[in-house]
Design an enzyme around this catalytic site. Structure first.
Site, short mmCIF file in Angstrom:
data_model
loop_
_atom_site.label_atom_id
_atom_site.label_comp_id
_atom_site.label_asym_id
_atom_site.label_seq_id
_atom_site.Cartn_x
_atom_site.Cartn_y
_atom_site.Cartn_z
N CYS A 1 -4.34 -0.24 10.23
CA CYS A 1 -4.39 -1.23 9.16
C CYS A 1 -4.10 -2.64 9.68
O CYS A 1 -3.04 -2.91 10.22
CB CYS A 1 -3.39 -0.88 8.06
N CYS B 1 -25.32 -15.40 24.35
CA CYS B 1 -25.70 -14.86 23.04
C CYS B 1 -26.93 -15.57 22.48
O CYS B 1 -27.82 -14.93 21.91
CB CYS B 1 -24.54 -15.02 22.06
N CYS C 1 -10.49 -16.19 5.43
CA CYS C 1 -11.08 -14.85 5.40
C CYS C 1 -9.91 -13.89 5.43
O CYS C 1 -8.85 -14.22 5.98
CB CYS C 1 -11.98 -14.66 6.63
N ASP C 2 -10.07 -12.69 4.88
CA ASP C 2 -8.92 -11.79 4.90
C ASP C 2 -8.62 -11.29 6.30
O ASP C 2 -7.50 -10.88 6.59
CB ASP C 2 -9.10 -10.63 3.90
N GLY D 1 -4.26 -4.21 1.14
CA GLY D 1 -3.41 -3.24 0.46
C GLY D 1 -4.18 -2.25 -0.42
O GLY D 1 -5.33 -1.96 -0.21
N CYS E 1 -21.63 -10.39 5.94
CA CYS E 1 -21.22 -11.60 6.67
C CYS E 1 -21.19 -11.38 8.17
O CYS E 1 -21.44 -12.31 8.95
CB CYS E 1 -19.87 -12.08 6.17
N CYS F 1 0.84 -1.20 0.00
CA CYS F 1 0.00 0.00 0.00
C CYS F 1 0.88 1.24 0.00
O CYS F 1 1.99 1.24 0.54
CB CYS F 1 -0.91 0.00 1.23
#
Length: 373
Positions: A17, A329, A289-290, A62, A268, A10
């Site tokens: 980040c 929950c 997942c990222d 990025g 999601c 980036c």
């Protein structure tokens, strides 16, 4: 799927980040996605979807524009080659600082959906979104936005809610609504790494999950507070409800009202299950997942195993979103709107760090929502 054509590379150095230092964590060299990986990704992404599906190619980072325009022209050629007769859409999330007339013409001509990362008015945006030298990036982002507007390229705003801008919800929302009709709010929830994580090159702690330790980490100083997030959402909801229903689309609000009508979520974070949004790194490695791009969550390489098979192996990760919820929950009156939030934020004994804020916001939705449907 999220594709990261330059992985975490980036031109900015945003304080919060979550991809900073990812090259060291994943033991990969920084570089652009090769033609071999690009072709395999496009071919396999199309192959694992039904013929009638709308197949999305989401370019992420990025900063994905660092891959260059020729990269995306080649991507479109490959999409046409392998997806003839298929419904295909392309999206890109960008910080907008590197946009040019050529980029914007390309987006317009090829019907790209663009998301721009911007955190509000100048002083709020510049608090955390800085360049390599430490200067704020607001001016360059606004230059990019003006180019998109000049070329009539629609875009959405992706705005983080953090420790600073959470204090000025109305100012943030009023600023954004003048730029676009589509707004997404993303709460910044990050934790400081343990000593062994820091020594391994991690800037932030690995999130809790099915393959990760549920260690207790202090929240990073730029993280939104649970109360601050709830107050922020309620204040924006009041402003939006008063003047913008049906005109401005705030993703979280649309999703919450959709849940009340029994519509499946498009987000999601508040879906019963996850695991259907893997990420492909520049070298072809696929992760669950990222937000879980850590070695424990590597599914494999699409150069060795078809993408469809890799994603089939992600079912346990996706099921953990609901199966891993604590009893408190499952008995919560807001569970059908919240579904526990993102598993990465379950920093308090399996309960989402943002629980207090979510409870306040969803109580407001249940109070006002039925009258709005």
């Amino acid at each position: 799927m999220l594709a990261k054509p330059v992985s975490g590379a980036c031109n900015l150095r945003c304080t919060y980040c979550y991809y900073a230092g990812k090259e060291a964590v994943l033991h990969q060299e920084t570089g652009k996605m090769s033609h071999r990986v690009l072709e395999a990704y496009i071919r396999q992404n199309l192959a694992m979807h039904g013929r009638d599906a709308v197949v999305e190619f989401a370019w992420h980072g990025g900063e994905p524009t660092l891959a260059g325009l020729p990269f995306y022209r080649e991507a479109l050629r490959l999409e046409r080659k392998y997806g003839k007769g298929r419904a295909i859409r392309n999206t890109m999330q960008t910080n907008a600082t590197l946009l040019t007339d050529a980029w914007c013409r390309f987006f317009r001509e090829n019907d790209f959906s663009i998301g721009v990362s911007i955190d509000g008015p100048e002083e709020l945006h510049n608090a955390y979104r800085k360049g390599v030298g430490g200067a704020g990036s607001f001016g360059a982002v606004m230059d990019g936005i003006r180019l998109l507007q000049r070329h009539r390229v629609p875009f959405s705003a992706l705005t983080t809610v953090n420790r600073i801008n959470m204090e000025q919800p109305e100012a943030v929302y009023r600023f954004l609504r003048e730029l676009t009709d589509y707004i997404q709010f993303l709460p910044v929830v990050e934790a400081l790494p343990t000593r062994f994580e820091a020594e391994a090159g991690q800037c932030l702690a690995a999130p809790p999950g099915i393959h990760a330790l549920g260690l207790s980490h202090p929240a990073a100083p730029f993280s939104v507070t649970p109360e601050g997030y709830g107050d922020f959402l309620c204040a924006v909801w009041a402003e939006w409800r008063r003047r913008d229903v049906g005109k401005i689309h705030v993703q979280l609000f649309d999703v919450a009202l959709g849940h009340l009508q029994g519509r499946p979520s498009v987000l999601c974070v508040h879906d019963p299950l996850c695991g259907h949004s893997g990420c492909v790194e520049a070298n072809g490695d696929v992760y669950a997942c990222d937000r879980y791009a850590f070695p424990e969550y590597r599914l494999g390489s699409l150069l060795e195993t078809p993408l469809g098979e890799l994603m089939e192996g992600n079912r346990a990760f996706g099921m953990h979103k609901t199966c891993g919820l604590p009893e408190t929950c499952l008995n919560c009156p807001y569970v059908r709107l919240c579904f526990g939030g993102c598993p990465k934020d379950r920093l308090r004994g399996g309960v989402n760090y943002l629980c207090g804020g979510y409870r306040r916001f969803f109580a407001r939705v249940l109070a006002d929502g039925p009258d709005m449907l």
